[in-house]
Design an enzyme around this catalytic site. Sequence first.
Site, PDB file in Angstrom:
ATOM      1  N   ASN A 212       0.751  -0.971  -0.130  1.00 44.77           N
ATOM      2  CA  ASN A 212      -0.350  -0.258   0.103  1.00 44.77           C
ATOM      3  C   ASN A 212       0.789   1.159   0.064  1.00 44.77           C
ATOM      4  O   ASN A 212       0.704   2.119  -1.326  1.00 44.77           O
ATOM      5  CB  ASN A 212      -0.682  -0.112   1.528  1.00 44.77           C
ATOM      6  CG  ASN A 212      -1.801   1.923   1.200  1.00 44.77           C
ATOM      7  OD1 ASN A 212      -3.067   0.828   2.038  1.00 44.77           O
ATOM      8  ND2 ASN A 212      -1.796   2.572   0.804  1.00 44.77           N
ATOM      9  N   ASP A 293      -3.362  -0.177  12.416  1.00 45.82           N
ATOM     10  CA  ASP A 293      -1.670   1.063  12.646  1.00 45.82           C
ATOM     11  C   ASP A 293      -2.491   2.612  12.650  1.00 45.82           C
ATOM     12  O   ASP A 293      -2.457   2.920  14.067  1.00 45.82           O
ATOM     13  CB  ASP A 293      -1.061   1.090  12.841  1.00 45.82           C
ATOM     14  CG  ASP A 293      -0.154  -0.615  12.708  1.00 45.82           C
ATOM     15  OD1 ASP A 293      -0.820  -1.630  12.845  1.00 45.82           O
ATOM     16  OD2 ASP A 293       0.748  -0.222  13.323  1.00 45.82           O
ATOM     17  N   ASP A 326     -10.902   4.430   0.256  1.00 43.85           N
ATOM     18  CA  ASP A 326     -11.547   3.968   1.740  1.00 43.85           C
ATOM     19  C   ASP A 326     -11.874   5.692   2.738  1.00 43.85           C
ATOM     20  O   ASP A 326     -11.232   6.864   2.453  1.00 43.85           O
ATOM     21  CB  ASP A 326     -10.330   4.054   2.935  1.00 43.85           C
ATOM     22  CG  ASP A 326      -9.016   4.250   1.978  1.00 43.85           C
ATOM     23  OD1 ASP A 326      -8.995   5.192   0.897  1.00 43.85           O
ATOM     24  OD2 ASP A 326      -7.902   4.794   3.037  1.00 43.85           O
ATOM     25  N   GLU A 509      -6.312  17.704  -2.119  1.00 47.40           N
ATOM     26  CA  GLU A 509      -6.655  15.655  -2.533  1.00 47.40           C
ATOM     27  C   GLU A 509      -7.739  15.918  -4.081  1.00 47.40           C
ATOM     28  O   GLU A 509      -8.359  14.498  -4.386  1.00 47.40           O
ATOM     29  CB  GLU A 509      -6.940  15.337  -1.437  1.00 47.40           C
ATOM     30  CG  GLU A 509      -6.611  13.441  -1.034  1.00 47.40           C
ATOM     31  CD  GLU A 509      -7.441  12.998   0.355  1.00 47.40           C
ATOM     32  OE1 GLU A 509      -6.798  11.904   0.430  1.00 47.40           O
ATOM     33  OE2 GLU A 509      -7.599  14.325   1.133  1.00 47.40           O
TER      34      GLU A 509
END
Length: 549
Positions: A212, A293, A326, A509
């Site tokens: 990733n 995480d 996501d 973004e």
Amino acid sequence: MLNQKIQNPNPDELMIEVDLCYELDPYELKLDEMIEAEPEPEMIEGLPASDALTPADRYLELFEHVQSAKIFPDSKTFPDCAPKMDPLDILIRYRKVRRHRDFDLRKFVENHFWLPEVYSSEYVSDPQNSLKEHIDQLWPVLTREPQDHIPWSSLLALPQSYIVPGGRFSETYYWDSYFTMLGLAESGREDLLKCMADNFAWMIENYGHIPNGNRTYYLSRSQPPVFALMVELFEEDGVRGARRYLDHLKMEYAFWMDGAESLIPNQAYRHVVRMPDGSLLNRYWDDRDTPRDESWLEDVETAKHSGRPPNEVYRDLRAGAASGWDYSSRWLRDTGRLASIRTTQFIPIDLNAFLFKLESAIANISALKGEKETEALFRQKASARRDAVNRYLWDDENGIYRDYDWRREQLALFSAAAIVPLYVGMANHEQADRLANAVRSRLLTPGGILASEYETGEQWDKPNGWAPLQWMAIQGFKMYGDDLLGDEIARSWLKTVNQFYLEQHKLIEKYHIADGVPREGGGGEYPLQDGFGWTNGVVRRLIGLYGEP
């Protein structure tokens, strides 16, 4: 090192209570009982060795304490911290002092860890610069060097320089990088293109796949497999010849198809699903089923509200992150609840289109090298995938591609992911024409195309538009002769980005594009990020094709 899985540590060794054990899902094939270790990173000359331990693995209860106490607003901050001394010594110290009455967790972290730097915050754009000039001047700001690696940090060292997206994302990302590369090529930065080509090939050689991103906590998953598209770009721009990457493409393919031959119909293993008719299609997956995480607290909270075994929810959240989307209505059973996420139960149209491209690329390069048997094998694989996609993911009634819920055996929601088959040349002309009509009526706005037509509060849904989706739609429709629609999307997106740049002097973004007034896109688990790698890349390429807006 191909296809090695995550080693599951003994809970007794980690001193973690395990309250519940869940039986294996009957649909999921457990190929064997053998525990295999995650691949160890290779040494890079002149740099400290990386290792495969994630911060959650390394710091155990200290990690959970920091994340659950939310001493940083962003859950990604602590996993990106670097220790000031041997991590084992830090953990031993923590265990000695954590129960003291005057123990201050924040001070302990500050005394024992270096906080991640936010490089881009030092950059101030010149309002007088054109959009093109602004992007060209940003490449050095977003470049990271191999020597930036710190011992024992979660950052995985790479042999060459690389581009990061910007903001909180201070590592390179797999599928982001392809769209960033489009702009690097247009800006004449062949030096950086060569570096990134070498980095991705190096990761395939040493990890068996492209993670990733270059963080230890990303090793258990990949992202949309676009390396074949990168190789095509390297060839087109004269950066690297495609032939040199044939073995890397085969290795990536083996990662995505691991376990396929052992499956029976209606069974799945890792990334592969054997359909009822025996054909093979793929899904997104992560080899871990623990909270991420980088979003630990968010994942724990989501699982609490799911009513499902937490490990199932964690796996689906991780698989959603592997998708690059996501999160999105694409992965939700109830579009209003992230806790209803079922990513591993969907066959995604974009993933299978990218894998069709990978199979086709292996066939084409094998032909160039005179490897006729390999060429024939992978042409057959690509053809079989196209046939399976048409059977299961093509909605003939509405003239659109949709994801497929393989557990419920029904088509899922429509989204801009449907344009990827056009971008990779998998659709026929009738499908392209019918899809164009659907995109015009359901996704097209004056600012570009929406990620989906559903408002869920997730960032990969309405009202947001994303640069990679615009690029694939523009090029995909033009490839099938619909220049009118492709050009309309291109000019609309350039107008969106330029108008926002003139007001805010930055690229971001994602953009809110639903109502024709460009502004910051919202939704998701973190604040909007500026920079921004793939927006810069796509816009710079479009400026080369269409001129300054």
